[in-house]
Design an enzyme around this catalytic site. Structure first.
Site, PDB file in Angstrom:
ATOM      1  N   CYS A  75       0.613  -1.270   0.009  1.00  0.00           N
ATOM      2  CA  CYS A  75       0.139  -0.003   0.072  1.00  0.00           C
ATOM      3  C   CYS A  75       0.774   1.099  -0.182  1.00  0.00           C
ATOM      4  O   CYS A  75       1.800   1.427   0.734  1.00  0.00           O
ATOM      5  CB  CYS A  75      -1.043   0.055   1.294  1.00  0.00           C
ATOM      6  SG  CYS A  75      -1.230   1.344   1.986  1.00  0.00           S
ATOM      7  N   GLU A  76       0.618   2.002  -1.073  1.00  0.00           N
ATOM      8  CA  GLU A  76       1.405   3.394  -0.930  1.00  0.00           C
ATOM      9  C   GLU A  76       1.251   4.307   0.107  1.00  0.00           C
ATOM     10  O   GLU A  76       1.956   5.296   0.380  1.00  0.00           O
ATOM     11  CB  GLU A  76       1.326   3.902  -2.434  1.00  0.00           C
ATOM     12  CG  GLU A  76       0.249   4.736  -2.830  1.00  0.00           C
ATOM     13  CD  GLU A  76       0.244   5.165  -4.084  1.00  0.00           C
ATOM     14  OE1 GLU A  76       1.049   4.815  -5.190  1.00  0.00           O
ATOM     15  OE2 GLU A  76      -0.648   6.032  -4.608  1.00  0.00           O
ATOM     16  N   HIS A  77      -0.049   4.196   0.726  1.00  0.00           N
ATOM     17  CA  HIS A  77      -0.313   5.242   1.727  1.00  0.00           C
ATOM     18  C   HIS A  77       0.639   4.995   3.142  1.00  0.00           C
ATOM     19  O   HIS A  77       0.766   6.008   3.761  1.00  0.00           O
ATOM     20  CB  HIS A  77      -1.643   5.148   2.177  1.00  0.00           C
ATOM     21  CG  HIS A  77      -2.662   5.884   0.905  1.00  0.00           C
ATOM     22  ND1 HIS A  77      -3.601   5.598   0.814  1.00  0.00           N
ATOM     23  CD2 HIS A  77      -2.232   6.666  -0.043  1.00  0.00           C
ATOM     24  CE1 HIS A  77      -4.312   6.012  -0.374  1.00  0.00           C
ATOM     25  NE2 HIS A  77      -3.357   6.838  -0.802  1.00  0.00           N
ATOM     26  N   HIS A  78       0.800   3.703   3.221  1.00  0.00           N
ATOM     27  CA  HIS A  78       1.508   3.257   4.679  1.00  0.00           C
ATOM     28  C   HIS A  78       2.679   2.525   4.418  1.00  0.00           C
ATOM     29  O   HIS A  78       3.327   2.040   5.389  1.00  0.00           O
ATOM     30  CB  HIS A  78       0.396   2.470   5.432  1.00  0.00           C
ATOM     31  CG  HIS A  78      -0.711   3.127   5.827  1.00  0.00           C
ATOM     32  ND1 HIS A  78      -1.925   3.080   5.069  1.00  0.00           N
ATOM     33  CD2 HIS A  78      -1.005   3.972   6.519  1.00  0.00           C
ATOM     34  CE1 HIS A  78      -2.847   4.004   5.563  1.00  0.00           C
ATOM     35  NE2 HIS A  78      -2.233   4.638   6.665  1.00  0.00           N
ATOM     36  N   GLN A 116      -5.340  -0.590  -4.124  1.00  0.00           N
ATOM     37  CA  GLN A 116      -6.080  -1.577  -4.717  1.00  0.00           C
ATOM     38  C   GLN A 116      -6.885  -1.349  -5.943  1.00  0.00           C
ATOM     39  O   GLN A 116      -6.833  -2.159  -6.927  1.00  0.00           O
ATOM     40  CB  GLN A 116      -7.151  -2.311  -3.559  1.00  0.00           C
ATOM     41  CG  GLN A 116      -7.592  -3.332  -4.192  1.00  0.00           C
ATOM     42  CD  GLN A 116      -8.653  -3.912  -3.100  1.00  0.00           C
ATOM     43  OE1 GLN A 116      -8.480  -3.601  -1.822  1.00  0.00           O
ATOM     44  NE2 GLN A 116      -9.635  -4.745  -3.416  1.00  0.00           N
ATOM     45  N   HIS A 144      -6.001  -5.238   4.106  1.00  0.00           N
ATOM     46  CA  HIS A 144      -4.830  -4.290   3.917  1.00  0.00           C
ATOM     47  C   HIS A 144      -4.302  -4.105   5.689  1.00  0.00           C
ATOM     48  O   HIS A 144      -5.326  -3.901   6.408  1.00  0.00           O
ATOM     49  CB  HIS A 144      -5.606  -2.976   3.699  1.00  0.00           C
ATOM     50  CG  HIS A 144      -6.052  -2.827   2.341  1.00  0.00           C
ATOM     51  ND1 HIS A 144      -5.221  -1.993   1.413  1.00  0.00           N
ATOM     52  CD2 HIS A 144      -6.990  -3.425   1.586  1.00  0.00           C
ATOM     53  CE1 HIS A 144      -5.683  -2.050   0.244  1.00  0.00           C
ATOM     54  NE2 HIS A 144      -6.866  -2.868   0.426  1.00  0.00           N
ATOM     55  N   CYS A 146      -2.471  -2.078   6.776  1.00  0.00           N
ATOM     56  CA  CYS A 146      -2.743  -0.825   7.422  1.00  0.00           C
ATOM     57  C   CYS A 146      -3.902  -0.829   8.038  1.00  0.00           C
ATOM     58  O   CYS A 146      -4.201   0.286   8.924  1.00  0.00           O
ATOM     59  CB  CYS A 146      -2.335   0.258   6.232  1.00  0.00           C
ATOM     60  SG  CYS A 146      -3.519   0.228   4.913  1.00  0.00           S
TER      61      CYS A 146
HETATM   62 ZN    ZN Z   1      -2.667   1.700   3.562  1.00  0.00          ZN
END
Ligand code: ZN
Length: 181
Positions: A75-78, A116, A144, A146
């Site tokens: 996941c690129e956010h976390h 995703q 996920h 995260c």
């Molecule tokens: Zn994430």
């Protein structure tokens, strides 16, 4: 990826977290993390062209469904893993491709910093671009970490995304979703 830079950055991260990175368990961690990222992000800049070009001729126009292709992505956010399974359904236009090639296609797009929704769409777009079926429908169900290892969500809760391109109408989509229940 600049391996040396990643190693330095992980050393700095451990310092910033207040860890003693000379202790036994952490000594090789920066190097291990760099090696892990090299593998996790190996799909950056790749296309699935070589995989999806290995086709067989088929004059049967029925929908082909390859279900439960397992994947893991980041996941690129976390920068945390998300993982699950992908089902690919397509209506061939004279050509079909083996399951292992679809699995490799999934990997090309999963081994990147991802979202995703984007993963789902990129797989569908690549199949349309290279294999050129009449239509394609990709369904992705993922957990996920995260969300399940922190925050409010419970372990095992999943997110579902899908993308239909070309001629893959609502009735056909419903058939595929029904099969996945
Ligand atoms: Zn994430």
């Amino acid at each position: 990826m600049d391996r040396e830079k990643v190693i330095k950055a992980v050393e700095q991260l451990l310092d910033a977290l207040g860890e003693d990175r000379e202790r036994e368990g952490l000594k090789d961690t920066p190097r291990r993390v760099a090696d892990a990222y090299a593998e996790l992000l190996a799909g950056e800049g790749q296309t699935a062209e070589e995989h999806l070009s290995r086709t067989f001729t088929s004059d049967c126009g029925d929908t082909v469904i390859e279900r439960d292709i397992y994947f893991s992505s980041t996941c690129e956010h976390h920068l945390m893993p998300f993982f699950g399974k992908i089902t690919i359904a397509y209506v061939p236009d004279g050509k079909v491709v083996g399951l292992s090639k679809l699995a490799r296609t999934v990997d090309v797009f999963a081994k990147r910093l991802q979202l995703q929704e984007r993963l789902t769409r990129q797989i569908a777009e690549e199949i349309m671009r290279v294999l050129k079926p009449k239509g394609v429908f990709v369904v992705c169900e993922a957990e996920h970490t995260c969300m399940t290892c922190r925050g409010v969500k419970k372990a095992g809760s999943t997110t579902l995304t899908s993308c239909a391109l070309g001629n893959f109408d609502a009735q056909k989509r419903a058939e595929v979703l029904n099969l996945l229940k």
